[in-house]
Enzyme design. Structure first.
Site, short mmCIF file in Angstrom:
data_model
loop_
_atom_site.label_atom_id
_atom_site.label_comp_id
_atom_site.label_asym_id
_atom_site.label_seq_id
_atom_site.Cartn_x
_atom_site.Cartn_y
_atom_site.Cartn_z
N ASP A 1 8.22 -4.47 1.85
CA ASP A 1 9.53 -4.45 1.20
C ASP A 1 10.12 -5.86 1.16
O ASP A 1 10.03 -6.61 2.13
CB ASP A 1 10.47 -3.48 1.95
CG ASP A 1 11.66 -3.06 1.12
OD1 ASP A 1 11.74 -1.88 0.74
OD2 ASP A 1 12.53 -3.94 0.87
N ASN B 1 13.91 8.32 -0.33
CA ASN B 1 15.26 8.62 -0.83
C ASN B 1 15.15 9.22 -2.23
O ASN B 1 14.38 8.71 -3.06
CB ASN B 1 16.09 7.34 -0.87
CG ASN B 1 16.26 6.72 0.51
OD1 ASN B 1 16.49 7.42 1.49
ND2 ASN B 1 16.11 5.41 0.60
N GLN C 1 18.51 6.07 -3.28
CA GLN C 1 17.38 5.64 -4.10
C GLN C 1 17.85 4.59 -5.11
O GLN C 1 18.76 4.84 -5.90
CB GLN C 1 16.74 6.82 -4.85
CG GLN C 1 15.49 6.40 -5.63
CD GLN C 1 14.78 7.57 -6.31
OE1 GLN C 1 15.31 8.69 -6.36
NE2 GLN C 1 13.60 7.32 -6.83
N HIS D 1 8.49 6.46 -3.94
CA HIS D 1 8.01 5.53 -2.90
C HIS D 1 8.37 6.08 -1.54
O HIS D 1 9.41 6.72 -1.36
CB HIS D 1 8.59 4.12 -3.07
CG HIS D 1 10.07 4.05 -3.25
ND1 HIS D 1 10.71 4.39 -4.43
CD2 HIS D 1 11.06 3.70 -2.39
CE1 HIS D 1 12.01 4.22 -4.29
NE2 HIS D 1 12.25 3.82 -3.05
N HIS E 1 9.01 4.77 2.23
CA HIS E 1 9.23 3.64 3.13
C HIS E 1 8.50 3.93 4.43
O HIS E 1 8.59 5.06 4.96
CB HIS E 1 10.71 3.51 3.48
CG HIS E 1 11.63 3.20 2.33
ND1 HIS E 1 12.11 1.93 2.08
CD2 HIS E 1 12.17 4.00 1.38
CE1 HIS E 1 12.92 1.97 1.01
NE2 HIS E 1 12.98 3.23 0.58
P1 5GP Z 1 15.10 2.78 -2.36
O1 5GP Z 1 16.41 2.03 -2.24
O2 5GP Z 1 14.88 3.21 -3.79
O3 5GP Z 1 14.88 3.85 -1.37
O4 5GP Z 1 13.97 1.69 -2.02
C1 5GP Z 1 13.63 0.67 -2.90
C2 5GP Z 1 13.13 -0.47 -2.05
O5 5GP Z 1 12.48 -1.40 -2.91
C3 5GP Z 1 14.23 -1.25 -1.32
O6 5GP Z 1 14.01 -1.17 0.08
C4 5GP Z 1 14.11 -2.66 -1.86
O7 5GP Z 1 14.32 -3.66 -0.88
C5 5GP Z 1 12.69 -2.69 -2.40
N1 5GP Z 1 12.51 -3.61 -3.50
C6 5GP Z 1 13.32 -3.75 -4.59
N2 5GP Z 1 12.80 -4.68 -5.42
C7 5GP Z 1 11.66 -5.13 -4.84
C8 5GP Z 1 10.68 -6.10 -5.24
O8 5GP Z 1 10.74 -6.74 -6.29
N3 5GP Z 1 9.63 -6.29 -4.38
C9 5GP Z 1 9.50 -5.61 -3.21
N4 5GP Z 1 8.45 -5.88 -2.43
N5 5GP Z 1 10.41 -4.68 -2.82
C10 5GP Z 1 11.47 -4.44 -3.63
#
Ligand code: 5GP
Ligand code: ZN
Length: 112
Positions: free
Chosen positions: A30, A85, A92, A98, A100
């Site tokens: 991440d 999420n 999310q 995805h 985590h």
């Molecule tokens: P969510 O918030 O949808 O549960 O998780 C999305 C995750 O993607 C977040 O933890 C965020 O830090 C990660 N993320 C967003 N953009 C990028 C990116 O460009 N590269 C990587 N490696 N992680 C990303």
């Protein structure tokens, strides 16, 4: 999906720090880690979230959990949390399924 951030990572259009890759899924660290170890595991096929898992695509979810079990062992992690999420209220921010994987610090329950 052409305008999806994680589909762009899968296509190599956006770089990522890979943990593991095969024909069905990709695991990468991440960009904004919330624990000493924090990586994401995503299917290569675009699925919006857990809410879009059905009888036609569920096999990749089982495969992802097999990958999580194997990769965490390889990284020497014996305690970790797996989170997905679903929807904005749950946090999310990227609409591509995805999981985590977080490890390396004490965690609280219930999550915030
Ligand atoms: P969510 O918030 O949808 O549960 O998780 C999305 C995750 O993607 C977040 O933890 C965020 O830090 C990660 N993320 C967003 N953009 C990028 C990116 O460009 N590269 C990587 N490696 N992680 C990303
Ligand atoms: Zn996508």
């Amino acid at each position: 999906m052409s305008d999806c951030l994680f589909c762009k990572i899968i296509a190599g259009e956006i770089p990522s720090n890979k943990v593991y890759e095969d024909e069905l899924c990709l695991a990468f660290y991440d960009i904004d880690p919330q624990a000493p170890t924090h990586f994401l595991v995503i299917p290569k096929a675009h699925i919006g979230s857990v809410a879009e898992v059905d009888g036609d695509n569920a096999a990749v979810v089982a495969h992802i959990f097999e990958v999580i079990a194997r990769q965490t062992k390889k990284l020497g992690l014996d305690s970790y949390r797996v989170v997905s999420n679903i929807g904005v209220q749950a946090g999310q921010s990227v609409p591509h399924l995805h999981f985590h994987v977080l490890a390396g610090r004490d965690m609280t329950w219930p999550p915030g």
